[in-house]
Design an enzyme around this catalytic site. Structure first.
Site, PDB file in Angstrom:
ATOM      1  N   LYS A  94      52.248  39.851  34.048  1.00 56.89           N
ATOM      2  CA  LYS A  94      51.131  40.570  34.638  1.00 56.89           C
ATOM      3  C   LYS A  94      51.468  40.788  36.110  1.00 56.89           C
ATOM      4  O   LYS A  94      52.282  40.048  36.680  1.00 56.89           O
ATOM      5  CB  LYS A  94      49.856  39.717  34.510  1.00 56.89           C
ATOM      6  CG  LYS A  94      48.588  40.500  34.565  1.00 56.89           C
ATOM      7  CD  LYS A  94      48.079  40.913  33.201  1.00 56.89           C
ATOM      8  CE  LYS A  94      46.808  41.719  33.338  1.00 56.89           C
ATOM      9  NZ  LYS A  94      46.266  42.128  32.046  1.00 56.89           N
ATOM     10  N   VAL A 195      30.455  47.490  32.558  1.00 59.00           N
ATOM     11  CA  VAL A 195      30.557  48.679  31.705  1.00 59.00           C
ATOM     12  C   VAL A 195      31.574  49.650  32.293  1.00 59.00           C
ATOM     13  O   VAL A 195      31.275  50.806  32.580  1.00 59.00           O
ATOM     14  CB  VAL A 195      29.182  49.338  31.448  1.00 59.00           C
ATOM     15  CG1 VAL A 195      28.408  48.554  30.413  1.00 59.00           C
ATOM     16  CG2 VAL A 195      28.363  49.471  32.737  1.00 59.00           C
ATOM     17  N   GLY A 196      32.790  49.151  32.453  1.00 62.61           N
ATOM     18  CA  GLY A 196      33.908  49.986  32.908  1.00 62.61           C
ATOM     19  C   GLY A 196      34.554  50.647  31.705  1.00 62.61           C
ATOM     20  O   GLY A 196      33.882  50.980  30.722  1.00 62.61           O
ATOM     21  N   HIS A 197      35.870  50.794  31.758  1.00 69.16           N
ATOM     22  CA  HIS A 197      36.593  51.488  30.683  1.00 69.16           C
ATOM     23  C   HIS A 197      36.329  50.865  29.319  1.00 69.16           C
ATOM     24  O   HIS A 197      36.010  51.555  28.357  1.00 69.16           O
ATOM     25  CB  HIS A 197      38.104  51.443  30.958  1.00 69.16           C
ATOM     26  CG  HIS A 197      38.529  52.265  32.134  1.00 69.16           C
ATOM     27  ND1 HIS A 197      38.891  51.719  33.337  1.00 69.16           N
ATOM     28  CD2 HIS A 197      38.634  53.599  32.292  1.00 69.16           C
ATOM     29  CE1 HIS A 197      39.214  52.679  34.190  1.00 69.16           C
ATOM     30  NE2 HIS A 197      39.065  53.830  33.581  1.00 69.16           N
ATOM     31  N   VAL A 198      36.490  49.544  29.231  1.00 70.52           N
ATOM     32  CA  VAL A 198      36.336  48.881  27.923  1.00 70.52           C
ATOM     33  C   VAL A 198      34.853  48.700  27.595  1.00 70.52           C
ATOM     34  O   VAL A 198      34.420  48.975  26.470  1.00 70.52           O
ATOM     35  CB  VAL A 198      37.048  47.506  27.906  1.00 70.52           C
ATOM     36  CG1 VAL A 198      36.908  46.860  26.537  1.00 70.52           C
ATOM     37  CG2 VAL A 198      38.515  47.649  28.271  1.00 70.52           C
TER      38      VAL A 198
HETATM   39  P1  NAD Z   1      37.244  48.343  34.615  1.00 70.17           P
HETATM   40  O1  NAD Z   1      37.667  48.108  36.007  1.00 70.17           O
HETATM   41  O2  NAD Z   1      37.257  49.727  34.078  1.00 70.17           O
HETATM   42  O3  NAD Z   1      35.752  47.776  34.395  1.00 70.17           O
HETATM   43  C1  NAD Z   1      35.310  46.571  34.902  1.00 70.17           C
HETATM   44  C2  NAD Z   1      33.824  46.768  35.213  1.00 70.17           C
HETATM   45  O4  NAD Z   1      33.283  45.486  35.544  1.00 70.17           O
HETATM   46  C3  NAD Z   1      33.573  47.697  36.385  1.00 70.17           C
HETATM   47  O5  NAD Z   1      32.587  48.665  36.038  1.00 70.17           O
HETATM   48  C4  NAD Z   1      33.072  46.753  37.484  1.00 70.17           C
HETATM   49  O6  NAD Z   1      32.151  47.370  38.365  1.00 70.17           O
HETATM   50  C5  NAD Z   1      32.422  45.663  36.657  1.00 70.17           C
HETATM   51  N1  NAD Z   1      32.263  44.391  37.344  1.00 70.17           N
HETATM   52  C6  NAD Z   1      33.121  43.783  38.213  1.00 70.17           C
HETATM   53  N2  NAD Z   1      32.606  42.605  38.610  1.00 70.17           N
HETATM   54  C7  NAD Z   1      31.421  42.474  37.972  1.00 70.17           C
HETATM   55  C8  NAD Z   1      30.414  41.473  37.970  1.00 70.17           C
HETATM   56  N3  NAD Z   1      30.519  40.374  38.719  1.00 70.17           N
HETATM   57  N4  NAD Z   1      29.328  41.640  37.173  1.00 70.17           N
HETATM   58  C9  NAD Z   1      29.185  42.754  36.421  1.00 70.17           C
HETATM   59  N5  NAD Z   1      30.119  43.738  36.388  1.00 70.17           N
HETATM   60  C10 NAD Z   1      31.195  43.602  37.164  1.00 70.17           C
HETATM   61  O7  NAD Z   1      38.120  47.363  33.705  1.00 70.17           O
HETATM   62  P2  NAD Z   1      38.390  47.456  32.141  1.00 70.17           P
HETATM   63  O8  NAD Z   1      39.672  48.146  31.917  1.00 70.17           O
HETATM   64  O9  NAD Z   1      37.160  47.937  31.459  1.00 70.17           O
HETATM   65  O10 NAD Z   1      38.628  45.921  31.782  1.00 70.17           O
HETATM   66  C11 NAD Z   1      37.542  45.013  31.688  1.00 70.17           C
HETATM   67  C12 NAD Z   1      38.072  43.610  31.396  1.00 70.17           C
HETATM   68  O11 NAD Z   1      38.801  43.622  30.168  1.00 70.17           O
HETATM   69  C13 NAD Z   1      39.062  43.087  32.452  1.00 70.17           C
HETATM   70  O12 NAD Z   1      38.882  41.701  32.586  1.00 70.17           O
HETATM   71  C14 NAD Z   1      40.428  43.377  31.840  1.00 70.17           C
HETATM   72  O13 NAD Z   1      41.409  42.494  32.306  1.00 70.17           O
HETATM   73  C15 NAD Z   1      40.120  43.143  30.378  1.00 70.17           C
HETATM   74  N6  NAD Z   1      41.022  43.862  29.486  1.00 70.17           N
HETATM   75  C16 NAD Z   1      41.136  45.217  29.570  1.00 70.17           C
HETATM   76  C17 NAD Z   1      41.996  45.880  28.704  1.00 70.17           C
HETATM   77  C18 NAD Z   1      42.121  47.384  28.741  1.00 70.17           C
HETATM   78  O14 NAD Z   1      42.695  47.957  27.787  1.00 70.17           O
HETATM   79  N7  NAD Z   1      41.605  48.039  29.744  1.00 70.17           N
HETATM   80  C19 NAD Z   1      42.752  45.159  27.758  1.00 70.17           C
HETATM   81  C20 NAD Z   1      42.584  43.772  27.677  1.00 70.17           C
HETATM   82  C21 NAD Z   1      41.722  43.129  28.556  1.00 70.17           C
END
Ligand code: NAD
Length: 368
Positions: A94, A195-198
């Protein structure tokens, strides 16, 4: 340039890399610095027994370098177990870039980061994580082939997040089947934190199935947009665990199951996308186990993303990606059964399976 000379007392106050609590026999930790672009990054390579270390790059405004170092150590270790339990021939790695992704990320910085990735000759392969977009990986691709998660138009498998969300949904359904005897999530109260990407893609699956979705996020715009699109109920404030939930889905950052929350979480199931949800996997995993909260191990159910990017390396198609991701349902059920049978935490049961696979490969490699 003047460099502060620390006294021997001051030096002993600084825990070195090998002494960090998150250090777990990582093979290599690379500190990357570039004055011109302002790049400050750390690449963590935890274990390469099963293959090259693959894992996303996170850009985050860390409060300190120690925080960034510990994050990359924890995240890269998690990737080792994620690849192992998913049956992929990949190791765990990572990277973290220290800085604000909204204001400090530039094409030059991303390309410079790509050069550092390239200097490792494929031992580490990057992808996107929090603070990164597919377009950022496209920039990295301009300077190195050791990157996945690039645009479909550039020959990649595209944004992995929808696939990650689908895998989390599968893992959540398996947990529901184990807990309630039915995988249906209709009318279940589900908190999606982040509620980001995932998170957004997960909200879509949940609302399609008739779950009652509550959302939280520190980003007000995201909250409004997702709520309007899917009719999810917004919760603001720090008292979200005061209400009774069926399922808590952490989809923001890690370590949200910690000393402050572990006794408060009022949910029957925890199943989400965030990496390293347990601040301390032994202590907090055990408390959840004792409280009867069913925890679907994060590195097991959030593997959809790595399955998606692995397709770029192995050249398998969309259908195969979705088949492998759907299988998270079966693997999760198996792990939950194992944990129950051995009366161990679900996290430990998943870890055991991953460690067994790595040990087996180590022995095979020695025989060669
Ligand atoms: P992202 O940055 O698109 O979304 C994260 C969201 O969380 C954002 O909207 C942010 O504003 C919000 N956030 C941050 N701190 C917060 C808090 N204290 N309380 C509430 N909301 C908060 O990221 P993503 O790609 O959606 O990934 C989300 C999680 O899933 C991460 O931990 C990432 O490591 C994990 N993950 C993602 C993937 C992937 O394919 N994107 C794969 C495996 C794991």
């Amino acid at each position: 340039m003047a460099v502060d000379v620390l006294s021997s007392h001051e030096l002993t106050q600084i825990a070195p890399v090998f002494g960090q609590t998150s250090f777990d026999n990582h093979e290599q930790v690379v500190f990357c610095n570039d004055k011109d672009t302002g790049l400050k990054a750390i690449i963590g390579i935890h274990n390469t027994v099963l293959g090259p270390a693959l894992g996303g790059t996170r850009m985050w405004n860390y409060a300190s370098e120690w925080e960034a170092l510990n994050d990359v150590l924890r995240l890269s270790r998690g990737m080792t177990f994620k690849a192992a339990i998913t049956g992929l021939n990949l190791g765990g790695g990572k990277a973290v870039i220290i800085g604000d992704a909204k204001t400090q990320k530039t094409p030059e910085l991303m390309k410079k980061f790509g050069e550092f990735v390239h200097s490792l000759s494929g031992k580490y392969i990057t992808a996107e994580d929090v603070g990164m977009e597919t377009s950022d990986m496209d920039l990295v691709r301009e300077v190195t082939p050791y990157v996945t998660g690039i645009s479909e138009s550039k020959g990649g498998a595209g944004n992995p997040s929808p696939v990650t969300a689908y895998g989390v949904f599968m893992g959540m359904k398996a947990a529901a089947k184990f807990k309630y005897g039915s995988e249906m999530l209709e009318d279940k109260i589900v908190l999606v934190e982040g509620v980001g990407h995932v998170g957004e893609a997960l909200v879509e699956h949940l609302t399609n199935e008739g779950a009652k979705v509550i959302i939280t996020d520190i980003n007000e715009e995201r909250l409004q947009a997702v709520s309007e699109k899917y009719g999810a109920h917004i919760h603001r404030g720090n008292d979200v665990f005061e209400q009774e939930l069926d399922i808590y889905a952490p989809c923001a950052l890690g370590a949200t199951i910690n000393n402050d929350t572990v006794f408060k979480i009022n949910a029957a199931i925890i199943a989400g996308a965030a990496n390293n949800q347990l601040a301390n996997e032994h202590i907090h995993g055990k408390i959840l186990h004792e409280r009867g909260v069913l925890y679907a191990p994060d590195f097991l159910i959030n593997a959809g993303g790595i399955i998606n990017v692995y397709a770029e390396l192995e050249h398998y198609n969309r259908q195969e990606i979705m088949r492998k991701t759907e299988n998270i349902f079966n693997t999760t059920l198996e792990i939950l059964e194992r944990a129950k049978k051995s009366d161990i935490t679900t996290h430990q049961a998943a870890l055991n399976v991953a460690l067994e696979r790595i040990e087996e490969r180590k022995i095979e490699n020695l025989k060669k």
